[in-house]
Write a protein that holds these residues in place. Structure first.
Motif, short mmCIF file in Angstrom:
data_model
loop_
_atom_site.label_atom_id
_atom_site.label_comp_id
_atom_site.label_asym_id
_atom_site.label_seq_id
_atom_site.Cartn_x
_atom_site.Cartn_y
_atom_site.Cartn_z
N GLY A 1 -50.47 -70.16 -49.46
CA GLY A 1 -51.53 -70.76 -50.42
C GLY A 1 -51.04 -71.61 -51.29
O GLY A 1 -50.35 -72.54 -50.98
N TRP A 2 -51.13 -71.21 -52.52
CA TRP A 2 -50.91 -72.21 -53.63
C TRP A 2 -50.17 -71.63 -54.87
O TRP A 2 -49.81 -70.30 -54.77
CB TRP A 2 -52.29 -72.71 -54.16
N LYS A 3 -49.50 -72.54 -55.50
CA LYS A 3 -48.48 -71.97 -56.76
C LYS A 3 -47.59 -71.03 -56.06
O LYS A 3 -47.17 -70.19 -56.79
CB LYS A 3 -49.33 -71.37 -57.57
N CYS A 4 -46.88 -71.20 -54.97
CA CYS A 4 -45.86 -70.44 -54.45
C CYS A 4 -44.60 -71.11 -53.97
O CYS A 4 -44.10 -70.51 -53.07
CB CYS A 4 -46.53 -69.57 -53.33
N GLU A 5 -44.25 -72.16 -54.25
CA GLU A 5 -43.30 -73.15 -53.98
C GLU A 5 -41.82 -72.36 -53.94
O GLU A 5 -41.24 -72.21 -53.03
CB GLU A 5 -43.40 -74.58 -54.60
N LYS A 6 -41.77 -71.92 -55.31
CA LYS A 6 -40.39 -71.31 -55.45
C LYS A 6 -40.11 -69.98 -54.74
O LYS A 6 -39.20 -69.68 -54.01
CB LYS A 6 -40.38 -70.76 -56.84
N LEU A 7 -41.48 -69.09 -54.65
CA LEU A 7 -41.20 -67.85 -53.58
C LEU A 7 -41.01 -68.36 -52.21
O LEU A 7 -40.20 -67.59 -51.53
CB LEU A 7 -42.55 -67.16 -53.73
N ILE A 8 -41.57 -69.25 -51.53
CA ILE A 8 -41.65 -69.89 -50.13
C ILE A 8 -39.98 -70.07 -50.01
O ILE A 8 -39.43 -69.87 -48.94
CB ILE A 8 -42.52 -70.71 -49.66
N GLU A 9 -39.61 -70.85 -50.80
CA GLU A 9 -38.21 -71.72 -50.85
C GLU A 9 -37.24 -70.27 -50.83
O GLU A 9 -36.30 -70.31 -50.15
CB GLU A 9 -37.81 -72.37 -51.95
N ARG A 10 -37.37 -69.21 -51.91
CA ARG A 10 -36.51 -68.03 -51.96
C ARG A 10 -36.61 -67.19 -50.48
O ARG A 10 -35.62 -66.88 -50.13
CB ARG A 10 -36.89 -67.42 -52.99
#
Length: 464
Positions: free
Chosen positions: A311-320
């Motif tokens: 979804g949205w606002k989750c770039e850091k989480l996906i990278e992690r």
């Protein structure tokens, strides 16, 4: 009286299968089984007209397929524009942008220009694709004073507000189904554009609707409070407020579909804890990953599988997640599971874990428990409403609260809920549709008996 069940978005996007689309499709597909003397007609509102829907699924005609393709391209452009801003958010935190206001300014100008360049073809596609009505799936119909328009679908992005107001002026009651008020109560978890659109929509629906029916008592209470705040207690008292609960079957399961090898192999010899939701901030995946990082550091042999589209606002989480040392060993992520594969996960997982901050209902919880999968969930009111003592609850102040439940389950084999989850039962989609229609009819009849007969200037309005 007739109930006109609005399903415009799902009609235009028959391939979408997230929460609200799943609800709309299942309610509409079970209207034929509802026990009522009131006709229930699925409708769409397009081109300033009302159309009765005969088929909510995708059409086989070439023109309709072209319309679906154009609609799909419209959706792709929307997602591409969203990814542009994700890219900006990602890049401006890295070298050389993080230390240079000038470079960040140029990056912002570039992203804004690119997004605006995509906006024009997106609007053109919307005009072409969303105005088309396939006559094999829907046909223009008359509406009458005394009808009730039930806004079941996600209408906050719709353009039929003037038509709905005209229907109301000519004797049609309007009932709004409310899924949640998260853009109002927790705007920090939502895209800024959605917050503005939802704010405008709720202000309109609060003034326009005759009644509100939410998908949980928790949300119904919130809607009443919000309406009282916006309209005043006396005006809000002229509306009615109620709720119904959702069903739990996965209606798009193809029993002949193949479950991918990587999905099957994930469960071999592993104790897998499952999270099913769109990956976005309010679902609290960060808390979940922190908890399992702690368990893995302690040597607890458990696995975590995250299922859901990004979804949205989750770039850091996906990278992690993608850089995690346990990825594809104890940590798994699938963003494109079919209903057949999701069913397989529900049947083979150890437990569902759901650390959401806020929800309108929590459909994966009932989907899981109906299939014999116990649930560990954040201790929020709507989950208590759904699960009562049959779920195990954890606090959100620290991941250790969830870790204790997992350790206890793994060490004893006893699920740590206050009551046996096997005693829990839930509604089918047929039951859910019955509950919705029965309560709308009951409130409408009661309101009309108190207000007197419906008065309108025409005996029948619509196509001449």
């Amino acid at each position: 009286m007739r109930l006109l069940i609005e399903c415009t978005y799902v009609y235009d996007h028959p391939g979408d299968n997230s929460g609200i689309q799943r609800v709309v499709r299942n309610i509409v597909n079970n209207l034929h089984a509802v026990k009522t003397d009131v006709p229930c007609i699925p409708v769409i509102l397009k081109n300033d007209k009302v159309y009765g829907v005969s088929n909510l699924g995708p059409s086989k005609s070439s023109i309709s397929n072209l319309q679906s393709w154009l609609s799909h391209q419209h959706g792709r452009l929307s997602r591409l524009r969203h990814r542009v801003w994700q890219y900006k958010s990602r890049r401006e935190r890295r070298w050389p942008y993080q230390n240079s206001p000038l470079l960040r300014f140029f990056l912002s100008v570039f992203c804004r220009s690119f997004s605006l360049a995509l906006a024009l073809p997106q609007k053109v596609l919307a005009q072409i694709s969303l105005r088309y009505v396939d006559k094999a799936r829907a046909s223009e119909m008359e509406y009458r004073p005394g009808d009730v328009l039930v806004l079941l679908d996600s209408s906050w992005h719709a353009d039929f507000f003037p038509l709905a107001e005209r229907l109301k002026a000519e004797g049609v009651d309007i009932v709004s189904v409310i899924y949640d008020l998260i853009p109002l109560t927790h705007p920090q978890f939502c895209d800024d554009g959605l917050v503005r659109v939802f704010e405008h929509w709720f202000d309109w629906i609060a003034r326009t609707a005759d009644g509100f029916i939410a998908i949980s008592k928790t949300i119904s209470d919130q809607v009443r409070q919000e309406a009282q705040w916006r309209l005043g207690r006396d005006v809000a008292a002229e509306r009615w407020f109620d709720y119904f609960h959702l069903g739990s079957e996965l209606d798009l399961i193809n029993e002949k579909a193949v479950v991918r090898h990587e999905v099957r192999s994930m469960f071999k010899g592993r104790s897998v804890y499952l999270m099913v939701s769109t990956v976005e901030p309010r679902k609290n995946h960060v808390y979940l990953l922190n908890a399992f990082d702690k368990l893995w550091a302690e040597g607890v042999d458990v696995s975590l599988c995250i299922v859901g589209k990004i979804g949205w606002k989750c770039e850091k989480l996906i990278e992690r997640i993608r850089q995690h040392k346990e990825l594809n060993r104890h940590l798994f992520m699938f963003n494109d599971l079919s209903d057949r594969e999701l069913e397989y996960c529900y049947r083979n997982a150890r437990s569902l874990v759901f650390p959401s901050y806020v929800e309108g209902f929590g459909l994966p919880l009932v989907e899981a428990m109906q299939r014999g999968l116990p649930v560990m969930a954040s201790d929020i009111p709507v989950f208590r409403e759904i699960g009562d003592d049959a779920m195990a609850y954890f606090g959100l102040s620290e991941p250790e609260s969830l870790c204790r439940l997992v350790r206890r389950f793994e060490s004893t084999g006893q699920f740590p809920s206050a009551a046996p989850f096997t005693d829990w039962s839930w509604l089918s989609w047929k039951d859910s549709a019955n509950q919705l229609i029965e309560r709308v009819v009951q409130h409408t009849r009661q309101s009309r008996s108190e207000a007197g007969p419906v008065v309108a200037s025409h005996a029948a309005v619509g196509r001449p």
